[in-house]
Design a protein around this motif. Structure first.
Motif, PDB file in Angstrom:
ATOM      1  N   MET A  93       6.550  35.832  21.931  1.00  0.00           N
ATOM      2  CA  MET A  93       8.000  36.210  22.150  1.00  0.00           C
ATOM      3  C   MET A  93       8.024  37.665  22.586  1.00  0.00           C
ATOM      4  O   MET A  93       7.373  38.291  22.094  1.00  0.00           O
ATOM      5  N   THR A  94       9.144  37.832  23.529  1.00  0.00           N
ATOM      6  CA  THR A  94       9.306  39.169  23.806  1.00  0.00           C
ATOM      7  C   THR A  94      10.040  39.924  22.667  1.00  0.00           C
ATOM      8  O   THR A  94      10.626  39.172  21.727  1.00  0.00           O
ATOM      9  N   LYS A  95      10.401  41.357  23.106  1.00  0.00           N
ATOM     10  CA  LYS A  95      11.439  42.017  22.346  1.00  0.00           C
ATOM     11  C   LYS A  95      12.639  41.523  22.528  1.00  0.00           C
ATOM     12  O   LYS A  95      13.071  40.883  23.638  1.00  0.00           O
ATOM     13  N   GLY A 127       2.218  35.099  30.011  1.00  0.00           N
ATOM     14  CA  GLY A 127       1.628  35.654  28.781  1.00  0.00           C
ATOM     15  C   GLY A 127       1.337  37.335  28.806  1.00  0.00           C
ATOM     16  O   GLY A 127       1.630  37.800  27.604  1.00  0.00           O
ATOM     17  N   TRP A 128       1.763  37.849  29.782  1.00  0.00           N
ATOM     18  CA  TRP A 128       1.844  39.251  29.819  1.00  0.00           C
ATOM     19  C   TRP A 128       3.333  39.741  29.966  1.00  0.00           C
ATOM     20  O   TRP A 128       3.608  40.974  30.184  1.00  0.00           O
ATOM     21  N   GLY A 129       4.292  38.743  29.798  1.00  0.00           N
ATOM     22  CA  GLY A 129       5.759  39.269  29.726  1.00  0.00           C
ATOM     23  C   GLY A 129       6.095  39.008  31.450  1.00  0.00           C
ATOM     24  O   GLY A 129       5.453  38.359  32.348  1.00  0.00           O
ATOM     25  N   LEU A 157      15.836  35.791  32.485  1.00  0.00           N
ATOM     26  CA  LEU A 157      16.148  36.968  31.348  1.00  0.00           C
ATOM     27  C   LEU A 157      15.493  37.997  31.466  1.00  0.00           C
ATOM     28  O   LEU A 157      15.961  38.956  31.378  1.00  0.00           O
ATOM     29  N   LEU A 158      14.414  38.165  31.514  1.00  0.00           N
ATOM     30  CA  LEU A 158      13.418  39.239  31.613  1.00  0.00           C
ATOM     31  C   LEU A 158      13.948  40.119  32.774  1.00  0.00           C
ATOM     32  O   LEU A 158      13.443  41.306  32.765  1.00  0.00           O
ATOM     33  N   LYS A 159      14.243  39.544  33.859  1.00  0.00           N
ATOM     34  CA  LYS A 159      14.485  40.311  34.930  1.00  0.00           C
ATOM     35  C   LYS A 159      15.983  40.819  35.272  1.00  0.00           C
ATOM     36  O   LYS A 159      16.052  41.610  36.026  1.00  0.00           O
ATOM     37  N   ASP A 160      16.784  40.215  34.524  1.00  0.00           N
ATOM     38  CA  ASP A 160      18.185  40.613  34.520  1.00  0.00           C
ATOM     39  C   ASP A 160      18.573  41.927  33.666  1.00  0.00           C
ATOM     40  O   ASP A 160      19.043  41.671  32.565  1.00  0.00           O
TER      41      ASP A 160
END
Length: 402
Positions: free
Chosen positions: A288-290, A342-344, A51-54
């Motif tokens: 959690m992330t933004k 932990g760092w996203g 999800l964070l890469k897409d």
């Protein structure tokens, strides 16, 4: 789909078993946030990382998914709108352009040079605590250390430091989403102080990242004052809060798990670096992330998502995914490899991760080397955690410096 109350004291005190139970039911959970309501949480390590890469399917900036503001909220005061357009809420190419202007001072090599200074700063703060009789690590060290380090890195003048400290203390000390909103509404004095600082360094350049940013440009184009305000605010506020919560939760963890403090003390420099990474995985101060927003309707792991819907990657659950970590609910200070989030992850991976790691290790080294009998003053399980969804840190951490 399991509901997770990320603000309850039971969860914050011991989140791991709840997260493991949620993942057994599937890759999704739900939570509820003030002003927003219920939203979906993605749980697994591989799922969160993807999800964070897409960037093609998901936008960080809600305006790229049909909303009218970067946060996806209808009403924002102007002072907050300025801060809303920052590194944390931008998509490429704007994100890449601005991050490129501030990336170099946060590289590992640059931070390693600063480690002795960070340790010295930590020693000075602890000495002040001892001299004044202060016992609360949160207000005495956890907030003070990252604040002083980032002030030095940014190169703020003494006047600007004083004015910013008064405003930022309210934000750092906020213990709920509502208190945070009230504090953020008082940003105007901080913004005025920063604008004055920009004018000073335009006239008289000096060492520090603020001066570099004021005079930085790409193809001859300078950053606007609003971009500078948002950049400095993110570097100052986000970095300070992450590190503060990491130090408090990690020290509490080391002191409440039998033998772990002594194990940390016995480690050499390399072993302590490994332990810091494991503490980040285990404690996950940024839970959690933004939000990510689908750019178009789609199906994701069995869930239908609408354009602009908010989806969050729950880093805390990704960090206890049994498909990636053996015995994930256990603190293993020798854990290698450690592919924690932990760092996203992705393009928005934490800019200051090397700085936060150096600050945290300086704090742990200082506390556990100097005080072999360091202990929590009172019942550790009676201490209160900050009830704000998305973070995990203590309101206070009283210690006995033995």
């Amino acid at each position: 789909m399991r509901f997770l109350d990320l603000t309850s004291q039971d969860y914050l005190r011991a989140p791991h078993e709840q997260l493991l139970a949620a993942m057994e039911e599937g890759p999704w959970a739900q939570t509820k946030l003030p002003f927003i309501g219920r939203l979906k949480l993605l749980l697994g390590h591989a799922e969160c990382q993807a999800l964070l890469k897409d960037q093609d399917k998901f936008a960080v900036d809600a305006r790229n998914a049909g909303h009218k503001s970067a946060f996806g909220l209808r009403f924002l005061p102007r002072s907050l709108k300025i801060m809303a357009s920052n590194l944390l809420t931008m998509d490429d190419p704007d994100h890449r352009r601005l991050r490129g202007l501030v990336d170099e001072p946060f590289h590992r090599v640059a931070i390693d040079v600063q480690r002795p200074v960070i340790r010295e700063t930590c020693e000075e703060i602890v000495e002040t605590m001892l001299r004044t009789g202060a016992r609360d690590l949160v207000t005495g060290l956890c907030r003070e250390l990252p604040q002083r380090v980032i002030f030095d890195l940014l190169g703020f003048s003494r006047d600007a430091r004083t004015r910013l400290q008064n405003v930022m203390a309210g934000i750092a000390g906020s213990t709920s989403a509502f208190a945070m909103i009230r504090a953020v509404m008082k940003l105007k004095p901080a913004q005025a102080a920063m604008r004055e600082e920009f004018e000073r360094v335009r006239a008289e350049p000096r060492p520090g990242l603020v001066s570099e940013l004021v005079h930085a440009g790409e193809d001859g184009e300078k950053m606007s004052d609003d971009e500078l305000l948002a950049m400095v605010f993110v570097l100052f506020a986000a970095g300070q809060e992450t590190t503060s919560h990491f130090i408090s939760s990690a020290v509490w963890t080391l002191l409440t798990q039998p033998g772990k403090a002594d194990e940390y003390r016995a480690g050499d420099e390399d072993a302590r670096g490994v332990a810091v990474d494991e503490l980040m995985r285990y404690c996950t101060p940024v839970q959690m992330t933004k939000p990510r927003h689908p750019r178009a309707p789609l199906m994701l792991h069995g869930q239908a998502l609408q354009r602009g819907e908010r989806v969050l990657a729950l880093l805390a659950s990704a960090n206890v995914d049994p498909r990636v970590f053996d015995n994930p609910a256990e603190l293993d200070l020798k854990r290698r490899p450690n592919r924690h989030l932990g760092w996203g992850g992705g393009p928005h991976i934490c800019l200051g991760l090397h700085l936060a790691r150096a600050e945290a290790q300086a704090a742990f080294d200082c506390l556990f080397d100097r005080f072999p009998g360091l202990a929590i003053d009172g019942d550790p399980n009676a201490l209160k955690w900050i009830p704000r969804a998305g973070i995990r840190g203590l309101k206070s951490l009283p210690l006995r410096f033995q």
